[in-house]
Design a protein around this motif. Structure first.
Motif, PDB file in Angstrom:
ATOM      1  N   LEU A 164      11.850   0.315   1.799  1.00  0.00           N
ATOM      2  CA  LEU A 164      11.920   1.083   0.553  1.00  0.00           C
ATOM      3  C   LEU A 164      12.713   2.360   0.773  1.00  0.00           C
ATOM      4  O   LEU A 164      12.542   3.344   0.060  1.00  0.00           O
ATOM      5  CB  LEU A 164      10.506   1.412   0.074  1.00  0.00           C
ATOM      6  N   ARG A 165      13.588   2.337   1.716  1.00  0.00           N
ATOM      7  CA  ARG A 165      14.344   3.519   2.108  1.00  0.00           C
ATOM      8  C   ARG A 165      15.221   4.026   0.962  1.00  0.00           C
ATOM      9  O   ARG A 165      15.734   3.266   0.145  1.00  0.00           O
ATOM     10  CB  ARG A 165      15.227   3.169   3.303  1.00  0.00           C
ATOM     11  N   GLY A 166      15.401   5.364   0.916  1.00  0.00           N
ATOM     12  CA  GLY A 166      16.380   5.945   0.020  1.00  0.00           C
ATOM     13  C   GLY A 166      16.010   5.882  -1.440  1.00  0.00           C
ATOM     14  O   GLY A 166      16.888   5.776  -2.293  1.00  0.00           O
ATOM     15  N   ASN A 167      14.717   5.948  -1.775  1.00  0.00           N
ATOM     16  CA  ASN A 167      14.289   6.070  -3.158  1.00  0.00           C
ATOM     17  C   ASN A 167      13.688   7.461  -3.356  1.00  0.00           C
ATOM     18  O   ASN A 167      13.998   8.384  -2.596  1.00  0.00           O
ATOM     19  CB  ASN A 167      13.286   4.961  -3.493  1.00  0.00           C
ATOM     20  N   LYS A 168      12.822   7.628  -4.333  1.00  0.00           N
ATOM     21  CA  LYS A 168      12.199   8.935  -4.570  1.00  0.00           C
ATOM     22  C   LYS A 168      10.697   8.777  -4.738  1.00  0.00           C
ATOM     23  O   LYS A 168      10.074   9.402  -5.585  1.00  0.00           O
ATOM     24  CB  LYS A 168      12.816   9.594  -5.809  1.00  0.00           C
ATOM     25  N   LEU A 169      10.119   7.940  -3.915  1.00  0.00           N
ATOM     26  CA  LEU A 169       8.683   7.699  -3.979  1.00  0.00           C
ATOM     27  C   LEU A 169       7.912   8.934  -3.530  1.00  0.00           C
ATOM     28  O   LEU A 169       8.346   9.662  -2.633  1.00  0.00           O
ATOM     29  CB  LEU A 169       8.310   6.509  -3.091  1.00  0.00           C
ATOM     30  N   THR A 170       6.759   9.156  -4.163  1.00  0.00           N
ATOM     31  CA  THR A 170       5.950  10.317  -3.798  1.00  0.00           C
ATOM     32  C   THR A 170       4.493   9.961  -3.506  1.00  0.00           C
ATOM     33  O   THR A 170       3.748  10.793  -3.025  1.00  0.00           O
ATOM     34  CB  THR A 170       5.973  11.370  -4.930  1.00  0.00           C
ATOM     35  N   GLY A 171       4.057   8.760  -3.830  1.00  0.00           N
ATOM     36  CA  GLY A 171       2.638   8.426  -3.750  1.00  0.00           C
ATOM     37  C   GLY A 171       2.168   7.990  -2.373  1.00  0.00           C
ATOM     38  O   GLY A 171       2.879   8.128  -1.369  1.00  0.00           O
ATOM     39  N   ASP A 172       0.939   7.450  -2.342  1.00  0.00           N
ATOM     40  CA  ASP A 172       0.321   7.038  -1.086  1.00  0.00           C
ATOM     41  C   ASP A 172       1.071   5.870  -0.452  1.00  0.00           C
ATOM     42  O   ASP A 172       1.807   5.135  -1.113  1.00  0.00           O
ATOM     43  CB  ASP A 172      -1.137   6.634  -1.311  1.00  0.00           C
ATOM     44  N   VAL A 173       0.840   5.718   0.841  1.00  0.00           N
ATOM     45  CA  VAL A 173       1.395   4.600   1.592  1.00  0.00           C
ATOM     46  C   VAL A 173       0.249   3.868   2.271  1.00  0.00           C
ATOM     47  O   VAL A 173      -0.407   4.413   3.154  1.00  0.00           O
ATOM     48  CB  VAL A 173       2.410   5.075   2.655  1.00  0.00           C
ATOM     49  N   ASP A 174      -0.015   2.651   1.816  1.00  0.00           N
ATOM     50  CA  ASP A 174      -1.096   1.856   2.391  1.00  0.00           C
ATOM     51  C   ASP A 174      -0.572   0.450   2.658  1.00  0.00           C
ATOM     52  O   ASP A 174      -0.320  -0.331   1.739  1.00  0.00           O
ATOM     53  CB  ASP A 174      -2.284   1.802   1.432  1.00  0.00           C
ATOM     54  N   VAL A 175      -0.361   0.144   3.922  1.00  0.00           N
ATOM     55  CA  VAL A 175       0.084  -1.198   4.312  1.00  0.00           C
ATOM     56  C   VAL A 175      -0.969  -1.861   5.192  1.00  0.00           C
ATOM     57  O   VAL A 175      -0.666  -2.752   5.974  1.00  0.00           O
ATOM     58  CB  VAL A 175       1.437  -1.127   5.053  1.00  0.00           C
ATOM     59  N   SER A 176      -2.212  -1.433   5.024  1.00  0.00           N
ATOM     60  CA  SER A 176      -3.280  -1.931   5.890  1.00  0.00           C
ATOM     61  C   SER A 176      -3.535  -3.421   5.702  1.00  0.00           C
ATOM     62  O   SER A 176      -4.103  -4.065   6.586  1.00  0.00           O
ATOM     63  CB  SER A 176      -4.577  -1.152   5.632  1.00  0.00           C
ATOM     64  N   GLY A 177      -3.109  -3.974   4.557  1.00  0.00           N
ATOM     65  CA  GLY A 177      -3.309  -5.409   4.344  1.00  0.00           C
ATOM     66  C   GLY A 177      -2.170  -6.268   4.838  1.00  0.00           C
ATOM     67  O   GLY A 177      -2.217  -7.494   4.723  1.00  0.00           O
ATOM     68  N   CYS A 178      -1.146  -5.660   5.404  1.00  0.00           N
ATOM     69  CA  CYS A 178       0.050  -6.400   5.854  1.00  0.00           C
ATOM     70  C   CYS A 178      -0.037  -6.624   7.361  1.00  0.00           C
ATOM     71  O   CYS A 178       0.680  -5.991   8.142  1.00  0.00           O
ATOM     72  CB  CYS A 178       1.308  -5.637   5.489  1.00  0.00           C
TER      73      CYS A 178
END
Length: 850
Positions: A234-248
């Motif tokens: 998801l590089r080079g966007n403008k995301l600001t929220g949480d990051v949760d990849v615990s299910g991956c």
């Protein structure tokens, strides 16, 4: 994934990292990952394979007919075998793969989904950089190929909400999806929608789109499930929220860099499969060590440019090869536990932190380390060269902007694989050792020793550094001649020796450096003429010889240097005319000849160049424009310096060599792009003995920002064509013999922030419209016939009636407008700092070896 396939993917990732081409991941990694994930499906059965092939052919022809230019696909012809079509591959006479990258098809996604995605046996479709636009819409009732597993539409112009990706739900076998480099956004996005229906995806690349905000975050993207996913970017966007990849749990590659995420550390869960993590250029904070404790397979970790602080945490180092922690707030010493990553550690970047102490002795076991960057910290003491000697494969050592003591040891010559040595602004002193490249097998390409206390002469033996591409010895106290032996450096592109005490002539032998691009020798004591042999250095883009004691005529052959962008010869003793041949320099954007003894007229040919000049930002180097204060003994508009590796406080050293108050230094990251109508952005030929009139051709310099013709003997009227210079910010025609009035066309100079027409023979009323009347009155003084705002009003018969009221209103607005103008001036010079790097476009296309 089978073990050998996993190793292939891992090798690809490492190769990409080594080449610093992560931003091209979507172009390089995508096809190979697909090959490792793809499982050939049995050819679809049909009553007649011939009729099926005919159906495929018709669908392809239907797609071709939607193109603006069908001739792009000349082999796609009716009643022909589709397996012979360009870009088409078949299995069992059915279309299985289509690859039409970089063709400029100029169609929309609806055409793609209607005619291509519905091909019954299609397994892979790649339309990279094919000018596909429109929203992601799958036709209602259409059936996606049941065996389609890979779809690459990267580098196109797709738009609309990111949730439209869910419309690909009918493509149930889709495993690889690449929409990077498009214009997908989250306008009107439902925060609970997510990308459901694509649970089987293994590779998802949405990098470099327009996804922003906190509602659409990593968790939203993965809301449909990520149990099968191995790669997410998801590089080079403008995301600001949480990051949760615990299910991956199968995730191997995660890139969330270059966003605006300003939360605590991500939730990784069981990240035992994670090998590559890039979370740089965000605003993460917190205990990243604890969050990564389970990521035992990490080989690549980039946490640079975040808000981490405190001691460097304990990290999983068993398989770590690439570690980047730069531009954070880490402090204290390097923990000895970090050496546990050796002997596998290949690159280590801890620059731009607050680290102190010494490099742990245990790092001597890092015999695979190729690059170490500890610049911009608070290290003291002597250079730890003995430790580097034990790193037998080291190719880059960067220690700039620290506070070491002592000199440069001769033992450096033992690092025969060393390619880059950056010791700029490290407080070193003494002489430059003559044995620096005594081993004939040395590999040194970049040597940066600027802004130190080196004394003595430049060693003749530097010519033994036969691989040198960049040599910067600026801001030292070096004396004597420039060694003629440097002419044997056949690969040298940058010779930068600003602000030393060098004397004698510029060696003719430099003519043999055919690769030379930047020759910067300002602020020395050099004498003689510009060597005629330099005409052979046809790659020169920056010649900077200002503030020396050079003399002779400016040679006309300089105009033959087609790549020349910057020519600075100010504050010397050049005489004779300005060569009209300079007008042939189609890349020239900066011409500074002020404070010489030039005479004759201003050649109209000087303004004929209108090349297609494209100036782009280059992040490898820093540039500074230092504006002069305009005092009596301070000549010219200002000075452009190559400022990489120089501490700002060293500007005071320039003041001791030049009677200017250099207190205003402007830097920035904005640059103009000139296409089809390029021109100079600075022309300063002030403080000479020029005569004649100002050529009307000067009005063709469309992008001119600074024009300084002051302190000459120029006469005649001021040309109305100057009013066509719409970007002009500073205009100085003072101390000449100009007469007549200020042309009414000058009211179009809406960007003007400074004007100086003082000490001429101007007459008439200053135009009441435009920017001119908002500027300081001092710029119009000592013109006995000039009147009107901001000077005293003209005679009574001119000052009565409605026009008088309008002028009084303009006077009341002048103060406020003047303040606005100063704001514009500041913005202008923020542009100047880094805009002048046209020459750099060719300069740094090199040298980062994989």
């Amino acid at each position: 994934m089978q073990e050998y396939e996993r190793l292939i993917a891992k090798s690809i990732i490492k190769d990409l990292v080594c080449c610093r081409a992560i931003h091209n991941l979507s172009l390089l990694l995508f096809p190979l990952v697909f090959l490792s994930l793809h499982r050939p499906a049995a050819a679809a059965s049909s009553p007649s394979s011939s009729s099926a092939a005919n159906a495929d052919s018709q669908q392809l022809i239907d797609f071709k007919n939607t193109l603006k230019d069908p001739s792009l696909l000349p082999t796609w012809l009716p009643n022909r075998d589709p397996c012979a079509f360009t870009g088409v591959s078949c299995k069992s006479s059915r279309v299985a793969s289509i690859e039409l990258a970089n063709l400029g098809l100029s169609t929309d996604f609806r055409s793609v989904s209607s005619h291509l995605l519905t091909l019954g046996s299609l397994e892979s479709l790649s339309l990279t950089a094919a000018n596909i636009g429109g929203a992601l819409a799958f036709p209602s009732g259409s059936k996606c190929s049941a065996v389609l597993s890979s779809l690459d539409l990267s580098g196109n112009a797709l738009s609309g909400p990111i949730s439209d990706i869910a419309s690909l739900g009918p493509c149930q076998n889709l495993k690889v999806l690449n929409f990077s480099g498009n214009n997908l956004n989250n306008s009107g996005q439902e925060s609970t929608t997510g990308l459901k229906g694509l649970e089987s995806l293994q590779v998802l690349d949405l990098s470099f789109n327009e996804i922003s905000g906190s509602n659409v975050n990593v968790s939203w993207v993965l809301s449909g499930g990520c149990g099968a996913m191995t790669l997410l970017s998801l590089r080079g966007n403008k995301l600001t929220g949480d990051v949760d990849v615990s299910g991956c749990n199968k995730l191997q590659y995660l890139d969330i860099s270059q966003n605006k995420i300003s939360v605590s550390v991500p939730s990784f869960g069981d990240c035992s499969a994670l090998e590559h993590l890039n979370a740089s250029s965000n605003r993460f904070y917190g205990d990243i060590g604890r969050a990564l404790s389970a990521c035992s397979q990490l080989s690549f970790l980039n946490l640079s440019k975040n808000h981490f602080s405190g001691l460097i945490p304990s990290l999983p180092t068993k398989n770590l090869q690439f570690l980047y922690l730069s531009a954070n707030g880490f402090q204290g010493e390097i923990p000895p536990s970090l050496a546990d990553a050796c002997p596998g550690l290949v690159e280590l970047d801890l620059s731009q932190n607050i680290l102190t102490g010494v490099i742990p002795a245990s790092f001597s076991s890092c015999d695979a380390l190729q690059s170490i960057d500890l610049s911009n910290n608070n290290y003291t003491g002597e250079l730890p060269m003995d430790l580097f000697m034990q790193m037998g494969k080291v190719r880059k050592v960067a220690l700039s902007f620290n506070h070491f003591t002592g000199g440069l040891p001769d033992s450096l010559s033992n690092l025969t694989l060393l390619e880059t040595l950056d010791l700029s602004s490290t407080n070193l002193s003494g002489v430059i050792p003559s044995g620096l490249c005594q081993d004939p097998g040395n590999s040194l390409k970049e040597l940066y020793l600027q802004n130190n206390g080196f004394t003595g002469s430049i060693p003749q033996a530097l010519s033994n550094c036969s691989q040198l591409v960049s040599l910067d010895l600026s801001f030292n106290y070096l004396r004597g001649q420039i060694p003629a032996s440097l002419g044997s450096l056949s690969k040298l592109q940058d010779l930068i020796i600003l602000l030393n005490e060098l004397d004698d002539e510029i060696p003719q032998e430099l003519m043999y450096i055919q690769t030379l691009e930047n020759l910067l020798l300002d602020f020395n004591e050099l004498t003689g003429a510009i060597p005629s042999g330099q005409r052979n250095c046809t790659n020169l883009n920056w010649i900077s010889l200002s503030n020396n004691h050079l003399s002779g005529e400016i040679p006309g052959w300089i105009g033959q240097l087609s790549n020349l962008a910057i020519l600075k010869l100010s504050n010397n003793s050049f005489y004779g005319r300005i060569p009209p041949e300079l007008g042939n320099s189609r890349s020239l954007i900066w011409l500074d000849l002020n404070s010489n003894f030039l005479n004759g007229t201003i050649p109209p040919e000087l303004f004929k160049e209108s090349g297609s000049i494209e100036v782009k930002l280059n992040n490898d180097k820093r540039y500074a424009y230092i504006k002069n204060d305009g005092s009596k003994w301070c000549h010219g508009a200002g000075n452009l310096l190559e400022f990489a590796g120089i501490r700002p406080d060293q500007l005071t050293r320039i003041s001791t060599r030049n009677p200017c108050n250099f207190t205003r230094v402007y830097k920035g990251v904005i640059q103009p792009t000139f296409k089809n109508n390029g021109s100079m952005i600075l022309l300063d030929i002030s403080h000479n003995m020029l005569s004649g009139s100002i050529p009307k051709e000067i009005g063709s310099m469309f992008y001119l920002f600074i024009l300084n013709l002051g302190h000459n003997n120029i006469s005649g009227p001021m040309p109305p064509e100057i009013g066509d210079l719409h970007t002009l910010n500073i205009l100085d025609l003072s101390n000449n013999e100009l007469d007549g009035g200020i042309p009414e066309t000058w009211t179009k100079l809406s960007s003007l922030t400074e004007i100086n027409l003082s000490n001429n023979r101007l007459t008439g009323q200053i135009p009441v419209n435009g920017q001119i009347i908002t500027l300081a009155a001092s710029g119009f003084m000592n013109n006995t016939g000039l009147c009107g705002i901001p000077l005293p009003p003209c005679s009574s018969d001119q000052g009565s009636g409605p026009n008088s009221e309008r002028r009084q209103s303009k006077r009341r607005q002048a103060s406020l407008a003047g303040s606005v103008a100063m704001g514009l001036l500041f913005s202008l010079f923020c542009i100047f700092g880094l805009m002048f790097v046209a020459m750099e476009l060719r300069r740094r296309r090199r040298r980062r070896r994989c």
